[in-house]
Design an enzyme around this catalytic site. Sequence first.
Site, PDB file in Angstrom:
ATOM      1  N   CYS A 295      40.330  14.615  47.735  1.00  0.00           N
ATOM      2  CA  CYS A 295      41.540  13.933  47.286  1.00  0.00           C
ATOM      3  C   CYS A 295      41.985  13.032  48.435  1.00  0.00           C
ATOM      4  CB  CYS A 295      42.632  14.926  46.906  1.00  0.00           C
ATOM      5  SG  CYS A 295      44.137  14.128  46.306  1.00  0.00           S
TER       6      CYS A 295
ATOM      7  N   HIS B 211      32.803   9.759  40.587  1.00  0.00           N
ATOM      8  CA  HIS B 211      33.518   8.597  40.062  1.00  0.00           C
ATOM      9  C   HIS B 211      32.570   7.678  39.295  1.00  0.00           C
ATOM     10  CE1 HIS B 211      37.533   8.819  42.049  1.00  0.00           C
ATOM     11  NE2 HIS B 211      36.869   9.629  42.857  1.00  0.00           N
TER      12      HIS B 211
ATOM     13  N   GLU C 253      42.258  10.044  36.159  1.00  0.00           N
ATOM     14  CA  GLU C 253      41.704  11.063  37.049  1.00  0.00           C
ATOM     15  C   GLU C 253      41.236  12.307  36.282  1.00  0.00           C
ATOM     16  OE1 GLU C 253      43.452  12.362  40.598  1.00  0.00           O
ATOM     17  OE2 GLU C 253      44.390  10.441  41.087  1.00  0.00           O
TER      18      GLU C 253
ATOM     19  N   GLY D 279      39.265   7.139  44.218  1.00  0.00           N
ATOM     20  CA  GLY D 279      38.941   6.072  43.263  1.00  0.00           C
ATOM     21  C   GLY D 279      38.876   4.716  43.951  1.00  0.00           C
TER      22      GLY D 279
HETATM   23  N1  LIG Z   1      41.181  14.000  40.203  1.00  0.00           N
HETATM   24  C1  LIG Z   1      40.273  14.078  41.345  1.00  0.00           C
HETATM   25  C2  LIG Z   1      40.966  14.772  42.537  1.00  0.00           C
HETATM   26  C3  LIG Z   1      42.123  13.957  43.104  1.00  0.00           C
HETATM   27  C4  LIG Z   1      41.704  12.583  43.498  1.00  0.00           C
HETATM   28  C5  LIG Z   1      42.836  11.607  43.791  1.00  0.00           C
HETATM   29  N2  LIG Z   1      44.168  12.082  43.573  1.00  0.00           N
HETATM   30  C6  LIG Z   1      42.674  11.009  45.167  1.00  0.00           C
HETATM   31  O1  LIG Z   1      43.675  10.596  45.790  1.00  0.00           O
HETATM   32  O2  LIG Z   1      41.498  10.899  45.617  1.00  0.00           O
HETATM   33  C7  LIG Z   1      39.034  14.879  40.949  1.00  0.00           C
HETATM   34  O3  LIG Z   1      39.128  15.697  40.042  1.00  0.00           O
HETATM   35  O4  LIG Z   1      37.983  14.675  41.587  1.00  0.00           O
END
Ligand SMILES: N[C@H](CCC[C@H](N)C(=O)O)C(=O)O
Length: 267
Positions: free
Chosen positions: A73, A150, A198, A210
């Site tokens: 994250c 991603h 997400e 992302g």
């Molecule tokens: N939803 C993402 C985790 C949080 C990513 C995002 N909040 C960031 O700042 O990188 C996943 O399931 O891989």
Amino acid sequence: MMCRFHKMHGLGNDFVVIDARTQSLPMSRAMARAVADRHRGVGCDQLILLEPSNVADVKMRIFNADGGEVEACGNATRCVALLIGGDIRIETLGGTLDASSTGEGASVDMGTPRFTWDAIPLAYPMDTASLPVGWEGLETPFAVNVGNPHIVFFVPDADRVDLQRIGPIIENDPLFPERVNVNAASIADGRVKLRVWERGAGLTMACGTGACATAVAAISRNLASSPVDVDLPGGSLTIAWAPGGTIRMSGGATHVFKGEIDLEALL
Ligand SMILES: N[C@H](CCC[C@H](N)C(=O)O)C(=O)O
């Protein structure tokens, strides 16, 4: 059981950060989901649990709003760097990251992106630089793992993609055994405009990983040059990367308030 927490955000991608380095806190999917609930809990996109680490200054565990524990994250990594301060090493499921707090935010070395189909992961072999797949006009995306999975679609205008509708369809497609974070990006004047659905959290104001994934995809396709400014609804991040190297992400992080919550009352 009363539990102190920090409410923080990175460009509006918001977190409940619980520091359990001195008092361990068993975390469950149900508990993470309850804390993240914006009506019955505190409310956040991700719950962040800090624990002691044998290999770094701190271990950062990341739970999406749906309760699932994940590998990376980016926005939360900057928030933890701001919270702890200085230069720190952070252990995550996706790897150990070096971060430096800059006062208003932080810069983080997010590690080396992985491109092979089984590293994303995908359900079967494919050219991840240009997947021969499409969903309702979103075609030939780029897939990359930046600690987490991603997929990046380049479109004429990211604001015109109905991610609320198409995002969960792609997130849960059987092509992605671990599901996937869905990025819609458009390029104008060398900058990237990005909107993200997400995995496990839905539409967010910003997504650090992302932004990293999309910058890597744009540089790989010669659509932008490093460092890339990525504009998200909640603000901008700067991502630097060269093929073969690690990804450097810089941007804001904010501590909003300290709070206390009765965890038993949530379940
Ligand atoms: N939803 C993402 C985790 C949080 C990513 C995002 N909040 C960031 O700042 O990188 C996943 O399931 O891989």
